[in-house]
Scaffold this motif. Sequence first.
Motif, PDB file in Angstrom:
ATOM      1  N   GLY A   1       2.997   8.086  -2.288  1.00  0.00           N
ATOM      2  CA  GLY A   1       3.530   7.384  -1.009  1.00  0.00           C
ATOM      3  C   GLY A   1       4.212   6.770  -1.375  1.00  0.00           C
ATOM      4  O   GLY A   1       5.020   6.311  -2.377  1.00  0.00           O
ATOM      5  N   GLU A   2       5.081   6.253  -0.179  1.00  0.00           N
ATOM      6  CA  GLU A   2       5.446   5.702  -0.066  1.00  0.00           C
ATOM      7  C   GLU A   2       4.850   4.376   0.197  1.00  0.00           C
ATOM      8  O   GLU A   2       4.198   4.173   0.993  1.00  0.00           O
ATOM      9  N   ILE A   3       5.789   3.548  -0.518  1.00  0.00           N
ATOM     10  CA  ILE A   3       5.493   2.426  -0.231  1.00  0.00           C
ATOM     11  C   ILE A   3       5.615   0.933   0.691  1.00  0.00           C
ATOM     12  O   ILE A   3       6.867   1.576   0.594  1.00  0.00           O
TER      13      ILE A   3
ATOM     14  N   LYS B   1       0.790  -1.218  -0.347  1.00  0.00           N
ATOM     15  CA  LYS B   1      -0.033   0.348  -0.135  1.00  0.00           C
ATOM     16  C   LYS B   1       0.697   0.880  -0.113  1.00  0.00           C
ATOM     17  O   LYS B   1       1.799   1.263   0.008  1.00  0.00           O
ATOM     18  N   LEU B   2       0.336   2.322  -0.612  1.00  0.00           N
ATOM     19  CA  LEU B   2       1.131   3.761  -0.100  1.00  0.00           C
ATOM     20  C   LEU B   2       0.822   4.365   1.320  1.00  0.00           C
ATOM     21  O   LEU B   2      -0.138   4.950   1.679  1.00  0.00           O
ATOM     22  N   ILE B   3       1.399   5.203   1.635  1.00  0.00           N
ATOM     23  CA  ILE B   3       1.765   5.051   3.347  1.00  0.00           C
ATOM     24  C   ILE B   3       2.313   6.532   2.696  1.00  0.00           C
ATOM     25  O   ILE B   3       3.594   6.940   2.308  1.00  0.00           O
ATOM     26  N   ASN B   4       1.754   7.482   3.850  1.00  0.00           N
ATOM     27  CA  ASN B   4       2.731   9.436   3.991  1.00  0.00           C
ATOM     28  C   ASN B   4       4.320   8.647   4.049  1.00  0.00           C
ATOM     29  O   ASN B   4       4.781   8.486   4.989  1.00  0.00           O
TER      30      ASN B   4
ATOM     31  N   TYR C   1       4.776   1.761  -9.548  1.00  0.00           N
ATOM     32  CA  TYR C   1       5.721   1.892 -10.650  1.00  0.00           C
ATOM     33  C   TYR C   1       6.264   2.916  -9.169  1.00  0.00           C
ATOM     34  O   TYR C   1       5.714   3.445  -8.429  1.00  0.00           O
ATOM     35  N   ILE C   2       7.680   2.555  -8.902  1.00  0.00           N
ATOM     36  CA  ILE C   2       8.389   3.558  -8.346  1.00  0.00           C
ATOM     37  C   ILE C   2       8.897   4.662  -8.895  1.00  0.00           C
ATOM     38  O   ILE C   2       9.018   4.889 -10.127  1.00  0.00           O
TER      39      ILE C   2
ATOM     40  N   ASP D   1      10.923   3.786  -0.508  1.00  0.00           N
ATOM     41  CA  ASP D   1      10.593   3.723  -2.011  1.00  0.00           C
ATOM     42  C   ASP D   1       9.364   4.700  -2.301  1.00  0.00           C
ATOM     43  O   ASP D   1       7.978   4.107  -1.673  1.00  0.00           O
ATOM     44  N   LEU D   2       9.420   5.661  -2.803  1.00  0.00           N
ATOM     45  CA  LEU D   2       7.890   6.742  -2.986  1.00  0.00           C
ATOM     46  C   LEU D   2       7.802   5.230  -4.910  1.00  0.00           C
ATOM     47  O   LEU D   2       8.443   5.344  -5.489  1.00  0.00           O
ATOM     48  N   GLY D   3       6.479   5.708  -4.434  1.00  0.00           N
ATOM     49  CA  GLY D   3       5.272   5.434  -5.501  1.00  0.00           C
ATOM     50  C   GLY D   3       4.284   5.224  -5.997  1.00  0.00           C
ATOM     51  O   GLY D   3       3.454   6.597  -4.995  1.00  0.00           O
ATOM     52  N   ARG D   4       3.666   4.918  -6.540  1.00  0.00           N
ATOM     53  CA  ARG D   4       2.557   5.570  -7.313  1.00  0.00           C
ATOM     54  C   ARG D   4       2.069   4.035  -7.571  1.00  0.00           C
ATOM     55  O   ARG D   4       2.352   2.798  -7.948  1.00  0.00           O
ATOM     56  N   LYS D   5       0.455   3.620  -8.427  1.00  0.00           N
ATOM     57  CA  LYS D   5      -0.666   2.716  -8.608  1.00  0.00           C
ATOM     58  C   LYS D   5      -1.609   2.870  -9.215  1.00  0.00           C
ATOM     59  O   LYS D   5      -2.402   4.158  -9.373  1.00  0.00           O
ATOM     60  N   ASP D   6      -1.633   1.857 -10.655  1.00  0.00           N
ATOM     61  CA  ASP D   6      -2.748   2.038 -11.296  1.00  0.00           C
ATOM     62  C   ASP D   6      -3.605   1.731 -11.590  1.00  0.00           C
ATOM     63  O   ASP D   6      -4.717   0.909 -10.566  1.00  0.00           O
TER      64      ASP D   6
END
Length: 524
Positions: A378-380, A355-358, A422-423, A411-416
């Motif tokens: 967000g941070e993975i 998940k993505l967190i602050n 994606y990093i 690591d900072l990422g996003r999600k489709d």
Amino acid sequence: MPNLSSLLEGSAEAHPDRTAVVLGGTRLSYAQVNAAANQVANLLVSRGIQPGDKVALSCPNLPYFPIVYYGILKAGATVVPLNVLLKGREVAYHLDDSDAKAYFCFQGTPELPIGAEGHAGFEQAEACEHFFVITADPAAESPIAGTETLGQALKGQSPVFETREVGADDTAVILYTSGTTGQPKGAELMHRNMISNALSSDALFGADSDNPDTLLCVLPLFHSFGQTVIMNAGFAFGGTVVMLPRFEAGPALTLMEQEGVTFFAGVPTMYWGLLGALDDSGVDVKKVADHVRVAVAGGSALPVEVHKEFEHRFGVTILEGYGLSETSPVASFSVWGEPVRVGSIGKPIPGVEMKLINPEPGVREDVEDGEDPEKVVGEIAIKGPNIMKGYYGRPDATADAIVDGWFRSGDLGRKDADGWYYIVDRSKDMIIRGGYNVYPREIEEVLLTHPGVSLAAVIGVPDESHGEEIKAVVIRKDGATVTEDELVAWGKEQMAAYKYPRIVEFVDALPMTATGKILKRELA
């Protein structure tokens, strides 16, 4: 709970005569590797090593690595693999920090004196009692006066051993993180962590002991990627591991042709090297391509241009994965058999959640989706059977890193919309220029589309007016004549004003770790 060594033992029982390891003209069967590992286990027990004791290992990609690694595990002890590039002072730190009782160390070469540095470190580590020199020729005398060789120590040791029982949460391996912040920390990986991660290869890549893979081992085995994806998974599914002690693109391509390699794993700089050497290598590219079934990449982001070129030349889509030493290491992978999503690290592997967190230190909250969820960064954070027990001897660092079972990756990422991740960049690598967040990886991707650029690393450098300025350190392609000013001007056309590099420096080579990651902190 089975011991991690059961991955070797199961294949030795089912396929005793199948080739387990290849190095040059040496070919060892599963039965031979298992018997030699049993001798190592008997040696350790005879020297007083108890279950739970730590035993360090410095060895390049040679058959000795799996033999000693699984031997340590069979005895119920914990393996502490060390980077072969460490100097004496650094070896002493790792031996002390891990409380290692014994240390197996390869003799090395004149160019890389692993044995001399290792012994110097052992001499400084008072609590480490036993030192064994692994000689290239097992019958040779020790090159270090007053020390015992592995060959001498194994004389008379039985090739039969009853593997010690372990608990699921017992530590199998302590992997030292590269220490981008402060001193390296030892990630304690349990038997169940390492076993579950290795066994995921069937779901991820279709690994099958009835149709075994031939795996080229160019990733260093002291690192989590090579250890899990090549050695442990290869042995778990009865594969043949073809070793290359040091990655060189030409010899790697030759081995791929000679041995009919079906599975290749590497970091992006290795793929870049293979493509660069292909035309002058003399290998039959079609023959190599016909054999290669799976190509996987990890360690750092794979440039889009390398993806395209490899698929064009080899007809194989590189599957990108993601993970860290603390996650055994695999956390996510591109889905085998599905169309590639270039730049994606795929979906969480079976049993693992992400998940993505602050990303703010000390803040513990999930990021909100917002109006466009695919643009939210967000941070993975990762949760599952692959998450380490903690950092050895560092409860505070463990508490910072793991909260309610979720590991903070940094690591900072996003999600489709389909759940592929994606990093964007390492949170530590992010550049803040004039208040804008700039992700080096995005800039590097753009630079690699320039016809004169072979490889690029983007860093932030201090700047009085903007806080940080963007600098690109670039290797030009052979024969390229582009100048620094021309590349800056080209970047200005391609990227937003706050993103393009104002400073360009041309170099012949970039500093890299032993695992092929670019050492950005040495460029600053």
